[in-house]
Design a protein around this motif. Structure first.
Motif, mmCIF file in Angstrom:
data_model
loop_
_atom_site.group_PDB
_atom_site.id
_atom_site.type_symbol
_atom_site.label_atom_id
_atom_site.label_comp_id
_atom_site.label_asym_id
_atom_site.label_seq_id
_atom_site.Cartn_x
_atom_site.Cartn_y
_atom_site.Cartn_z
ATOM 1 N N GLY A 74 0.783 -1.226 0.000
ATOM 2 C CA GLY A 74 0.000 0.000 0.000
ATOM 3 C C GLY A 74 0.809 1.267 0.000
ATOM 4 N N THR A 75 2.134 1.176 0.209
ATOM 5 C CA THR A 75 2.966 2.379 0.198
ATOM 6 C C THR A 75 3.512 2.619 -1.213
ATOM 7 N N ALA A 76 3.852 3.881 -1.489
ATOM 8 C CA ALA A 76 4.397 4.222 -2.801
ATOM 9 C C ALA A 76 5.723 3.517 -3.051
ATOM 10 N N ALA A 77 6.538 3.375 -1.994
ATOM 11 C CA ALA A 77 7.831 2.712 -2.151
ATOM 12 C C ALA A 77 7.660 1.261 -2.587
ATOM 13 N N GLN A 78 6.689 0.558 -2.005
ATOM 14 C CA GLN A 78 6.465 -0.832 -2.367
ATOM 15 C C GLN A 78 5.861 -0.942 -3.765
ATOM 16 N N THR A 79 4.936 -0.021 -4.100
ATOM 17 C CA THR A 79 4.340 -0.036 -5.436
ATOM 18 C C THR A 79 5.395 0.188 -6.505
ATOM 19 N N GLY A 80 6.302 1.150 -6.261
ATOM 20 C CA GLY A 80 7.370 1.394 -7.210
ATOM 21 C C GLY A 80 8.280 0.192 -7.375
ATOM 22 N N ALA A 81 8.612 -0.481 -6.251
ATOM 23 C CA ALA A 81 9.463 -1.673 -6.324
ATOM 24 C C ALA A 81 8.776 -2.785 -7.103
ATOM 25 N N ASP A 82 7.473 -2.964 -6.896
ATOM 26 C CA ASP A 82 6.728 -4.003 -7.621
ATOM 27 C C ASP A 82 6.683 -3.700 -9.117
ATOM 28 N N LEU A 83 6.523 -2.426 -9.476
ATOM 29 C CA LEU A 83 6.516 -2.059 -10.891
ATOM 30 C C LEU A 83 7.865 -2.339 -11.547
ATOM 31 N N LEU A 84 8.949 -2.057 -10.820
ATOM 32 C CA LEU A 84 10.277 -2.347 -11.364
ATOM 33 C C LEU A 84 10.482 -3.846 -11.555
ATOM 34 N N ASP A 85 10.019 -4.630 -10.600
ATOM 35 C CA ASP A 85 10.148 -6.079 -10.737
ATOM 36 C C ASP A 85 9.391 -6.580 -11.961
ATOM 37 N N ALA A 86 8.231 -5.967 -12.237
ATOM 38 C CA ALA A 86 7.390 -6.435 -13.332
ATOM 39 C C ALA A 86 7.889 -5.964 -14.692
ATOM 40 N N HIS A 87 8.478 -4.777 -14.765
ATOM 41 C CA HIS A 87 8.817 -4.198 -16.067
ATOM 42 C C HIS A 87 10.299 -3.891 -16.252
ATOM 43 N N GLY A 88 11.083 -3.937 -15.187
ATOM 44 C CA GLY A 88 12.462 -3.469 -15.289
ATOM 45 C C GLY A 88 13.440 -4.446 -15.886
ATOM 46 N N GLY A 536 -0.703 13.099 -17.274
ATOM 47 C CA GLY A 536 -1.455 11.870 -17.063
ATOM 48 C C GLY A 536 -0.580 10.727 -16.601
ATOM 49 N N ALA A 537 0.565 11.042 -16.004
ATOM 50 C CA ALA A 537 1.490 10.029 -15.499
ATOM 51 C C ALA A 537 1.497 10.056 -13.969
ATOM 52 N N THR A 538 1.947 8.954 -13.371
ATOM 53 C CA THR A 538 2.018 8.831 -11.917
ATOM 54 C C THR A 538 3.437 8.468 -11.522
ATOM 55 N N GLY A 539 3.955 9.150 -10.520
ATOM 56 C CA GLY A 539 5.324 8.892 -10.074
ATOM 57 C C GLY A 539 5.378 8.228 -8.717
ATOM 58 N N TYR A 540 6.323 7.318 -8.554
ATOM 59 C CA TYR A 540 6.543 6.617 -7.284
ATOM 60 C C TYR A 540 8.020 6.727 -6.927
ATOM 61 N N LEU A 541 8.284 6.966 -5.674
ATOM 62 C CA LEU A 541 9.651 7.046 -5.174
ATOM 63 C C LEU A 541 9.962 5.752 -4.437
ATOM 64 N N THR A 542 11.002 5.049 -4.877
ATOM 65 C CA THR A 542 11.319 3.763 -4.266
ATOM 66 C C THR A 542 12.826 3.651 -4.045
ATOM 67 N N GLY A 543 13.259 2.485 -3.609
ATOM 68 C CA GLY A 543 14.643 2.272 -3.211
ATOM 69 C C GLY A 543 14.739 2.098 -1.707
ATOM 70 N N PRO A 544 15.886 1.636 -1.197
ATOM 71 C CA PRO A 544 16.019 1.379 0.243
ATOM 72 C C PRO A 544 15.725 2.587 1.117
ATOM 73 N N VAL A 545 16.202 3.778 0.732
ATOM 74 C CA VAL A 545 15.986 4.959 1.572
ATOM 75 C C VAL A 545 14.512 5.334 1.597
ATOM 76 N N ARG A 552 9.331 4.167 8.552
ATOM 77 C CA ARG A 552 9.330 5.068 9.707
ATOM 78 C C ARG A 552 7.982 5.761 9.867
ATOM 79 N N ASP A 553 7.407 6.207 8.755
ATOM 80 C CA ASP A 553 6.128 6.913 8.827
ATOM 81 C C ASP A 553 5.018 6.004 9.350
ATOM 82 N N VAL A 554 5.007 4.763 8.868
ATOM 83 C CA VAL A 554 3.974 3.823 9.322
ATOM 84 C C VAL A 554 4.131 3.542 10.814
#
Length: 767
Positions: A74-88, A536-545, A552-554
């Motif tokens: 549900g977090t943007a970081a996890q969504t971005g990581a999942d997108l990279l796994d699927a398309h990267g 019409g694009a969506t951005g996600y910030l991911t990576g370890p940091v 931390r926020d959660v």
């Protein structure tokens, strides 16, 4: 006082001349269990050894490994990581680690330093080919100016090696394979260091083993001094170690089914060894006193389990409930850390309640063989220092209350400035390959290169043309590069299938800096939506940091929920056990105050840097994001340990028919020596882990050690007796309707298991 409690006090005081109102109840379950284990010691010992062997064998055959992999759905970081796994593709798959190369520092000759890495292309290509053949390796990207992995001066660069799983959890022998793969580089005069999870794998781990050995050695010394005989000191140690080993084996089997963090076994050892020794210590102390009062060994063991064992059971359940409350965080990673600690707490309590009475029964009256000093147990009812102390607190309860609250409040002041974050490799031990790799990257690329951010943009509109994609990429790079706190940003590149645009952003500050956390929020909350929204694009910030910041926020959002849940459940448990709303409420509030003081010490030492260098932390670091929640659950549970032991003893005297003042003095005097020994043991176990290499383990060790010291001194010696003196008869007041509503955990009269209690209470009153 309710009629039920009046009956309890009447039945509990035959030595005071009270008449029994009915037939005396038979021995309770705990008494029968302790008595049975003492009468059949070899059976119990054999069962424990068989269970231990079976558990260790099963762990060796089917046990899992510990890894720090965790998801934040549900977090943007996890969504971005999942997108990279699927398309990267392969270049974005797996767990990355850095192998840093340098010709600019020690290890390179002057000519190499002048030429830079470009003069060593043959060695770099050979190393890259060797690394690509290693097991678990997905891809290897070598130093390149175009990819941003080569410093401007050409003297520092790094391989990005991606592994199928987290290399920090590989066997130590894997480091040797990597050493062989990069041997051409070292032979060519290039310094090679391992960063990230590969650097964690290269840690020796010897300090952690030394911590465990020091903790055990200190415990042995305290037990010998506290008990005065080798036999009596050996029993708590044997029970605690067997319970700990069984718990660790069980934990290994759990790790085969779920993902447990790398720190789990260390946390389990800290908790299991500490509470296991404490629980057994309380039983042995009561048993020796009962032997001195004339009881037979089996009967003394049964009574010890029925009285002190009941307190052990309540304490273990309280600690487990507090640790189970971590699941309220909503993050399985945190909840499972609680499971790791609770596993060895429960096995330690089970060993104390069954194996310890078996060992006591086996020793019989020879428990004081091989004396090193005069054997001691619970004190007599004479005016010793503890009675005098309790009397002094009773004469000036307000002074004691105000002084202790001021002291704890002063220690808690730094808590208000607590900064949560992730402790990066810059806090790793100086001289470790992980720290040298971090410093090389910082010197060559800037501190932010140790924690780059990945921007993933999805092209949501159908039919996006190549021209539009180029326009989006250029606009995004321009905005990212101008964002305050950004050192550099690469031009977003499309994935092979064209579904994503991917850019690497290097912050200006180090990963653990507060400014980097602010940058993550700035990019995710404003920069990316404002820039990509019109396209019409969506951005996600991911990576370890970015993942660490989301983590931390959660945790920060869920911490009040965890605190409220744990305090409420602990209150209900203590209310049921002690049948006093005020006593249960007071215990919870006092523990919150001592927890705040423990937090304050951690902040002052690690975040403010007051004495951190003495612990091997060379620079101020943030408080690791999950440490406060973990510390709260563990400290709250451990704080309840000594509270339960002290209150149980006070209540026993009160049920024997004595007044509040006499009961408090007698309870404090009876438990003073054993709680002091127990606190010394647990503190030594915790503080020994200050030698660990991981700064997070150091944080937990210091926080837990300080909390035990505060609970065993300020809380037990000042706050508890002062508040109980001030509350007077209200200590044990309970409305009749609530007394009838609450279940009875000791229907067979566990408190009446010690027939010598009325006589000792009378001696205390006379003293």
């Amino acid at each position: 006082m309710t009629p039920t409690e009046q009956d309890g006090r009447q039945e509990a005081g035959p030595g005071l001349g009270n008449e029994l109102s009915g037939p005396r109840p038979g021995p309770g379950l705990l008494f029968r269990m302790g008595h049975g284990c003492a009468r059949r010691p070899w059976r119990v010992i054999a069962v424990w050894l068989l269970v231990l062997l079976a558990a260790v064998g099963a762990d060796r055959a089917w046990g899992g490994t510990y890894k720090d992999d965790f998801a934040l759905p549900g977090t943007a970081a996890q969504t971005g990581a999942d997108l990279l796994d699927a398309h990267g593709g392969p270049a974005a798959r797996g767990v990355p680690a850095q192998i840093v190369l340098s010709t600019a520092r020690d290890g390179a000759d002057g000519q190499n330093a002048q030429d830079g890495l470009g003069a060593h292309r043959e060695a770099i290509d050979a190393a890259r080919a060797n690394l690509a053949t290693l097991p678990e390796v997905v891809s290897v990207a070598d130093p390149s100016a175009t990819s941003g992995t080569m410093a401007r001066d050409g003297r520092t660069g790094y391989f990005t090696v991606r592994f199928e799983s987290n290399p920090a959890r590989f066997e130590k022998s894997y480091v040797g394979l990597v050493d062989e793969a990069v041997a051409p580089l070292r032979a060519d005069g290039i310094e090679v260091e391992y960063g990230g999870p590969l650097g964690q794998l290269a840690r020796s781990g010897g300090a952690d083993r030394a911590s465990e050995a020091i903790g055990v050695a200190t415990a042995v010394l305290v037990l010998l001094i506290g008990f005065g005989s080798v036999a009596a000191a050996a029993f708590p140690l044997i029970s605690a170690v067997i319970g700990l080993l069984a718990g660790l084996a069980a934990l290994g089997l759990v790790a085969a089914q779920v993902s447990l963090a790398a720190v789990s076994p260390t946390l389990a050892v800290m908790m299991g060894l500490g509470v296991g020794l404490d629980y057994s210590l309380f039983l042995v102390t009561r048993h020796r006193r009962l032997l001195r009062d004339g009881a037979d060994p089996a009967g003394a063991a049964g009574r010890a389990v029925a009285t002190s064992g009941r307190a052990v059971l309540v304490a273990a359940v309280t600690v487990t409930v507090a640790l189970a409350g971590l699941f309220a965080s909503g993050i399985g990673f945190i909840g499972l850390l609680g499971v790791a600690a609770a596993t060895t707490v429960l096995t330690g309590a089970l060993a104390a309640l069954t194996l310890t009475p078996a060992l006591l029964g086996l020793a019989g009256r020879r428990i004081d063989r091989f004396r090193v000093r005069r054997p001691v147990d619970e004190p007599d009812g004479h005016a010793d220092m503890w009675h005098r102390w309790a009397a002094a607190v009773g004469r000036r309860p307000w002074t004691a209350l105000v002084a202790s609250v001021l002291l704890l409040g002063l220690l808690a002041v730094p808590t208000a400035s607590m900064h949560l974050g992730h402790v990066d490799a810059g806090a790793a031990p100086a001289g470790s390959t992980e720290r040298r790799a971090y410093d090389l990257v910082s010197d060559g690329f800037g501190p932010g290169a140790n924690g780059p951010l990945t921007v993933v943009a999805t092209l949501d509109r159908d039919g996006t043309t190549a021209q539009e994609r180029t326009e989006i990429a250029q606009d995004l790079q321009r905005v990212l590069a101008r964002t305050p706190g950004v050192a550099s940003a690469t031009l977003p590149a499309p994935t092979a299938d064209g579904a994503l645009l991917v850019s690497t952003v290097v912050p200006a500050g180090a990963p653990q800096d507060r400014a980097t956390g602010d940058l993550v929020h700035r990019l995710a909350d404003r920069t990316l939506p404002d820039t990509l929204g019109p396209y019409g694009a969506t951005g996600y910030l991911t990576g370890p940091v970015a993942a660490q910041q989301a983590f931390r926020d959660v945790l920060a959002d869920r911490l009040p929920l965890v605190v409220g849940l744990v305090v409420t459940v602990a209150f209900l448990l203590l209310l049921t056990v002690f049948r006093s709303p005020l006593v249960a409420l007071k215990a919870g509030l006092l523990n919150l105050v001592s927890i705040g003081a423990s937090f304050g010490v951690v902040v002052a030492v690690f975040q403010w840097g007051w004495g951190g260098s003495l612990l091997g932390v060379d620079e101020p670091v943030p408080v690791e994001s999950y440490v406060p929640m973990m510390m709260f659950a563990i400290v709250f549970g451990l704080s309840m340990d000594y509270e339960v032991f002290l209150l149980s003893r006070i209540r026993e005297y009160w049920l024997a028919g004595h007044g509040d003042r006499e009961s408090v003095a007698a309870g404090l005097a009876s438990t003073a020596r054993v709680i002091t020994c127990a606190a010394l043991i647990m503190t030594s176990v915790f503080l020994a882990f200050l030698l660990a290499e991981d700064p997070v383990v150091k944080m937990l060790a210091l926080g837990l050690g300080v909390s035990v010291v505060l609970d065993a001194t300020v809380v037990r010696l000042l706050l508890v007796p002062a508040t109980m003196h001030l509350m007077g008869r209200a200590n044990w007041w309970i409305p009749g309707w609530l007394d009838r509503l609450l279940p009875r955990l000791d229907p067979e009269g566990a408190e009446r298991a010690d027939p010598e209690l009325p006589r000792r209470a009378t001696e205390v009153a006379e003293a």
